[in-house]
Scaffold this motif. Structure first.
Motif, PDB file in Angstrom:
ATOM      1  N   ASP A  22       0.848  -1.189   0.000  1.00  0.00           N
ATOM      2  CA  ASP A  22       0.000   0.000   0.000  1.00  0.00           C
ATOM      3  C   ASP A  22       0.887   1.244   0.000  1.00  0.00           C
ATOM      4  OD1 ASP A  22       0.889   0.465   2.612  1.00  0.00           O
ATOM      5  OD2 ASP A  22      -0.857  -0.458   3.526  1.00  0.00           O
ATOM      6  N   PRO A 200      -3.635  -6.762   5.407  1.00  0.00           N
ATOM      7  CA  PRO A 200      -4.031  -5.972   4.239  1.00  0.00           C
ATOM      8  C   PRO A 200      -5.541  -5.763   4.151  1.00  0.00           C
ATOM      9  CG  PRO A 200      -3.626  -8.224   3.574  1.00  0.00           C
ATOM     10  CD  PRO A 200      -3.262  -8.139   5.032  1.00  0.00           C
ATOM     11  N   ARG A 204      -6.494  -5.643  -1.488  1.00  0.00           N
ATOM     12  CA  ARG A 204      -5.061  -5.919  -1.636  1.00  0.00           C
ATOM     13  C   ARG A 204      -4.773  -7.395  -1.384  1.00  0.00           C
ATOM     14  NH1 ARG A 204      -0.074  -5.002   1.260  1.00  0.00           N
ATOM     15  NH2 ARG A 204      -1.177  -4.348   3.135  1.00  0.00           N
TER      16      ARG A 204
END
Length: 300
Positions: A22, A200, A204
């Motif tokens: 991220d 996550p 993701r």
């Protein structure tokens, strides 16, 4: 390979080798590369800390050097030690020749050819562009070992009494990981940039499962991501000692593909619970009723 010039370029480069970071994580890595500072990654086991070092070594085309920490790790296992057997043979050969200058013999046995390099020294002496050094699970080592690391972390150098100070040939990219089994000393943290690596988001994790398990159908990958995500959420997470990490999600998806699973049902969950959890109590806590609730919630 040259360093990525922007955070977005780094995100794309990591994705190209199968690591989905991220923006917050990518920013921390980007700054560590630009500022040439070590990066301390903390988080639960299985969230991708070690995998990040492997991905970076691929992206940067640098060798990966790994120092696995454990209780009782000694400095000589991390930095260097002398080849005592070869040194002894050299001294005996010198005695056989009748060499009288023992000071000269002592200098000879502390030459570079008798030095056995361990991970820290290997990283410092790696040729350009340098290496990626992973100091893995540093929280498992003893506190004196943390103090030993300070010189390396702060100045990218180490002191060897018989030789002197060894400075980095090319600054290594250094990542430290910790599972927070204990708090690290502030002196270590001050010398590093810091990032907490959390579980996550669903999208993701879905991207990671699809990339790592190409044999899984889109529907199966989505069901895996949804189910594991729900496992980590409240109130379900309270039932377990440790929630599954990304590594477990990927392994579970691989197992489901190996079992030719089309749709996950409670029976499959029960049969494969030992992949999601590594504790007997956690496996037992994943009951059929809970599996039904999780699957219904995931489908919803």
């Amino acid at each position: 390979m040259s360093l990525p010039t922007t955070v977005d370029a780094l995100v794309q480069a990591l994705q190209s080798v199968g690591y989905f970071a991220d923006r917050r994580l990518a920013t921390a890595v980007f700054l560590a590369l630009k500022l040439q500072r070590p990066l301390l990654l903390e988080g639960e086991p299985g969230v991708g800390k070690t995998a990040l070092a492997k991905a970076l070594s691929e992206v940067l085309a640098r060798s990966l050097i790994r120092l696995q920490c454990y209780d009782g790790l000694e400095q000589r296992e991390a930095l260097y030690e002398w080849n005592y057997a070869a040194q002894l043979l050299h001294m005996r050969a010198a005695e056989g020749k009748g060499t009288a200058d023992m000071a000269q013999v002592e200098r000879e046995v502390y030459q570079d050819c008798y030095l056995i390099r361990r991970p820290l020294l290997q990283a410092l002496q790696a040729p350009a562009p340098g290496a990626v050094l992973l100091i893995d699970e540093v929280d498992r080592a003893d506190e004196p070992f943390e103090a030993f690391l300070l010189e390396y972390l702060g100045e990218y150098q180490v002191s060897i009494p018989e030789i002197g100070t060894v400075r980095a040939t090319a600054t290594p990219v250094t990542l430290l990981t910790s599972n927070r089994t204990r708090d690290l000393h502030d002196a270590v943290k001050r010398r590093c940039l810091y990032h907490w690596l959390d579980y996550p988001e669903r999208e993701r994790e879905l991207a990671i499962v699809r990339a790592q398990v190409p044999g899984a159908s889109a529907a199966l990958a989505q069901q895996v991501a949804e189910f594991v995500g729900r496992l980590r959420s409240q109130p379900f997470a309270n039932a377990f000692q440790r929630a599954p990490g990304i590594a477990e999600s990927v392994e579970w998806a691989k197992a489901l593909v190996a079992l030719d699973t089309i749709v996950v049902d409670p029976e499959v969950v029960s049969d494969t619970a030992g992949i999601l959890f590594k504790q007997r109590e956690d496996v037992a806590a994943l009951t059929r009723d809970m599996a039904v609730q999780l699957l219904q919630a995931a489908d919803a």
